[in-house]
Design a protein around this motif. Structure first.
Motif, PDB file in Angstrom:
ATOM      1  N   LEU A 115       0.831  -1.203   0.000  1.00  0.00           N
ATOM      2  CA  LEU A 115       0.000   0.000   0.000  1.00  0.00           C
ATOM      3  C   LEU A 115       0.869   1.257   0.000  1.00  0.00           C
ATOM      4  O   LEU A 115       0.575   2.220  -0.708  1.00  0.00           O
ATOM      5  CB  LEU A 115      -0.930  -0.008   1.208  1.00  0.00           C
ATOM      6  CG  LEU A 115      -1.912   1.161   1.309  1.00  0.00           C
ATOM      7  CD1 LEU A 115      -2.791   1.263   0.071  1.00  0.00           C
ATOM      8  CD2 LEU A 115      -2.769   1.034   2.571  1.00  0.00           C
ATOM      9  N   ARG A 116       1.927   1.268   0.783  1.00  0.00           N
ATOM     10  CA  ARG A 116       2.814   2.433   0.814  1.00  0.00           C
ATOM     11  C   ARG A 116       3.397   2.702  -0.589  1.00  0.00           C
ATOM     12  O   ARG A 116       3.367   3.830  -1.083  1.00  0.00           O
ATOM     13  CB  ARG A 116       3.941   2.222   1.821  1.00  0.00           C
ATOM     14  CG  ARG A 116       4.978   3.358   1.856  1.00  0.00           C
ATOM     15  CD  ARG A 116       6.133   3.020   2.768  1.00  0.00           C
ATOM     16  NE  ARG A 116       5.702   2.846   4.135  1.00  0.00           N
ATOM     17  CZ  ARG A 116       5.501   3.857   4.989  1.00  0.00           C
ATOM     18  NH1 ARG A 116       5.731   5.107   4.596  1.00  0.00           N
ATOM     19  NH2 ARG A 116       5.116   3.618   6.214  1.00  0.00           N
ATOM     20  N   GLU A 117       3.938   1.655  -1.206  1.00  0.00           N
ATOM     21  CA  GLU A 117       4.549   1.823  -2.522  1.00  0.00           C
ATOM     22  C   GLU A 117       3.516   2.274  -3.549  1.00  0.00           C
ATOM     23  O   GLU A 117       3.799   3.132  -4.403  1.00  0.00           O
ATOM     24  CB  GLU A 117       5.204   0.518  -2.961  1.00  0.00           C
ATOM     25  CG  GLU A 117       6.411   0.123  -2.123  1.00  0.00           C
ATOM     26  CD  GLU A 117       7.021  -1.207  -2.543  1.00  0.00           C
ATOM     27  OE1 GLU A 117       8.024  -1.613  -1.933  1.00  0.00           O
ATOM     28  OE2 GLU A 117       6.488  -1.835  -3.491  1.00  0.00           O
ATOM     29  N   HIS A 118       2.318   1.710  -3.480  1.00  0.00           N
ATOM     30  CA  HIS A 118       1.263   2.064  -4.432  1.00  0.00           C
ATOM     31  C   HIS A 118       0.842   3.524  -4.252  1.00  0.00           C
ATOM     32  O   HIS A 118       0.699   4.265  -5.240  1.00  0.00           O
ATOM     33  CB  HIS A 118       0.061   1.132  -4.215  1.00  0.00           C
ATOM     34  CG  HIS A 118      -0.939   1.130  -5.325  1.00  0.00           C
ATOM     35  ND1 HIS A 118      -1.024   0.125  -6.261  1.00  0.00           N
ATOM     36  CD2 HIS A 118      -1.895   2.020  -5.668  1.00  0.00           C
ATOM     37  CE1 HIS A 118      -2.003   0.387  -7.121  1.00  0.00           C
ATOM     38  NE2 HIS A 118      -2.544   1.532  -6.770  1.00  0.00           N
ATOM     39  N   LEU A 119       0.632   3.935  -3.013  1.00  0.00           N
ATOM     40  CA  LEU A 119       0.216   5.314  -2.750  1.00  0.00           C
ATOM     41  C   LEU A 119       1.248   6.324  -3.252  1.00  0.00           C
ATOM     42  O   LEU A 119       0.898   7.316  -3.910  1.00  0.00           O
ATOM     43  CB  LEU A 119      -0.011   5.523  -1.253  1.00  0.00           C
ATOM     44  CG  LEU A 119      -1.338   5.043  -0.665  1.00  0.00           C
ATOM     45  CD1 LEU A 119      -1.273   5.069   0.854  1.00  0.00           C
ATOM     46  CD2 LEU A 119      -2.490   5.913  -1.168  1.00  0.00           C
ATOM     47  N   GLY A 163      -6.518  -0.473  10.928  1.00  0.00           N
ATOM     48  CA  GLY A 163      -5.499  -0.689  11.949  1.00  0.00           C
ATOM     49  C   GLY A 163      -4.595   0.507  12.160  1.00  0.00           C
ATOM     50  O   GLY A 163      -4.489   1.388  11.297  1.00  0.00           O
ATOM     51  N   PRO A 164      -3.913   0.571  13.304  1.00  0.00           N
ATOM     52  CA  PRO A 164      -3.058   1.717  13.635  1.00  0.00           C
ATOM     53  C   PRO A 164      -1.970   1.988  12.604  1.00  0.00           C
ATOM     54  O   PRO A 164      -1.720   3.144  12.248  1.00  0.00           O
ATOM     55  CB  PRO A 164      -2.455   1.338  14.994  1.00  0.00           C
ATOM     56  CG  PRO A 164      -3.431   0.387  15.582  1.00  0.00           C
ATOM     57  CD  PRO A 164      -4.000  -0.384  14.443  1.00  0.00           C
ATOM     58  N   ARG A 165      -1.304   0.955  12.111  1.00  0.00           N
ATOM     59  CA  ARG A 165      -0.206   1.182  11.161  1.00  0.00           C
ATOM     60  C   ARG A 165      -0.729   1.739   9.841  1.00  0.00           C
ATOM     61  O   ARG A 165      -0.099   2.618   9.239  1.00  0.00           O
ATOM     62  CB  ARG A 165       0.576  -0.107  10.936  1.00  0.00           C
ATOM     63  CG  ARG A 165       1.373  -0.571  12.155  1.00  0.00           C
ATOM     64  CD  ARG A 165       2.356  -1.662  11.792  1.00  0.00           C
ATOM     65  NE  ARG A 165       1.680  -2.836  11.248  1.00  0.00           N
ATOM     66  CZ  ARG A 165       2.293  -3.828  10.621  1.00  0.00           C
ATOM     67  NH1 ARG A 165       3.604  -3.789  10.432  1.00  0.00           N
ATOM     68  NH2 ARG A 165       1.609  -4.865  10.180  1.00  0.00           N
ATOM     69  N   THR A 166      -1.868   1.231   9.388  1.00  0.00           N
ATOM     70  CA  THR A 166      -2.419   1.745   8.132  1.00  0.00           C
ATOM     71  C   THR A 166      -2.940   3.161   8.305  1.00  0.00           C
ATOM     72  O   THR A 166      -2.817   3.991   7.397  1.00  0.00           O
ATOM     73  CB  THR A 166      -3.531   0.815   7.617  1.00  0.00           C
ATOM     74  OG1 THR A 166      -3.047  -0.522   7.556  1.00  0.00           O
ATOM     75  CG2 THR A 166      -3.971   1.232   6.222  1.00  0.00           C
TER      76      THR A 166
END
Length: 292
Positions: A115-119, A163-166
């Motif tokens: 998700l990080r890389e995609h965003l 979740g907290p990390r997301t």
């Protein structure tokens, strides 16, 4: 002012979308949101159709599962919508339901990394940048859109988060956050805090929209339908979750979420809503005037 909208749930067949989208437009509903749920309806094709059938209603897709999509394709589709219907579309991306991702062979070992890389890549491409990256999941070699969104278009990329990390990642790398109907007012406050932690870590000071779904039912059997759906989703014991009742009761529930930090509240009918068109009218004509 709190923005108000409604969901066209994919439990309805796709051919029902045209009438409901047009009704949303005619009644002055601010936003109509669509879901890309496996294995029901696709988000981009449904959004394009809804936008083409209407003149003013804002259409959101919440959300597109990133394991299913190459980021270049997501960027191409998003840019096309933004150029054809400037200012009227919002797209959210997210992990997707992991069991569904497993069914199609797309489950990632590290959903957060994906998700990080995609965003990061998606926001750069939609911003007109030329991107080369060699991440764990996202790999692009000198990629740029020929037709990025026009410079004056307010293009935002939101992400769904629980979740907290997301939630921290959303504050760091997204332009807004979509929270599920399983989020009570206190959960919205907690989410805002975690989002702000991510924003602070990334030194971001730009606006960050928080969109919250609110499960709502009206009519004589509304309490029973609401209880049944909350129980089926495993939320039967969560206080202040969902609302059943008339326009005044629904508006008060919307206000509680807004007071907790929601910028936009999208009313989500139960899966067995007997009158989807009537639900849209109810939101636009009865609830909207009561929401500050």
């Amino acid at each position: 002012m709190t923005t108000l909208g409604a969901v066209f749930r994919p439990q309805l067949p796709p051919e029902r979308l045209r009438a409901i989208a047009r009704l949303a437009d005619e009644t002055g509903l601010e936003e109509l949101w669509l879901w890309e749920d496996c294995f029901r309806e696709a988000g981009i094709s449904a959004a394009a159709a809804a936008l083409a059938w209407t003149e003013r209603v804002h259409v959101g897709v919440g959300l597109l599962p990133v394991p299913l999509r190459n980021v270049a394709l997501t960027a191409m589709e998003a840019a096309t919508l933004h150029r054809m219907f400037p200012g009227r579309a919002t797209l959210a991306v997210g992990h997707g339901v992991q069991d569904w991702m497993g069914q199609v062979g797309a489950r990632a070992a590290s959903p957060l990394t994906l998700l990080r890389e995609h965003l990061l890549a998606l926001r750069a491409l939609l911003g007109g940048e030329r991107v080369t990256t060699d991440g764990r999941y996202v790999k692009l070699d000198d990629v740029a859109l020929d037709w990025p969104p026009d410079t004056g278009t307010n293009v935002q990329v939101l992400t769904g988060a629980t979740g907290p990390r997301t939630l921290r990642l959303s504050g760091e790398a997204a332009d807004g956050t979509v929270l599920t109907a399983g989020t009570p007012p206190e959960g919205v406050r907690d989410a805002r805090r975690l989002i702000d932690e991510g924003r602070e870590a990334a030194a971001r000071t730009d606006p960050h929209e928080v969109v919250v779904y609110l499960l709502a039912a009206t009519g004589a059997d509304a309490p029973a339908r609401l209880r049944a759906e909350l129980a089926a989703e495993g939320f039967g014991s969560v206080p202040e979750l969902g609302v059943a009742g008339d326009a005044d009761a629904v508006a008060k529930a919307v206000q509680r979420l807004a007071d907790a930090g929601a910028d936009t509240v999208i009313l989500q009918p139960t899966a067995d809503e007997p009158d989807p068109e009537g639900f849209v009218r109810f939101v636009a004509r009865d609830v909207r005037p009561l929401v500050a």
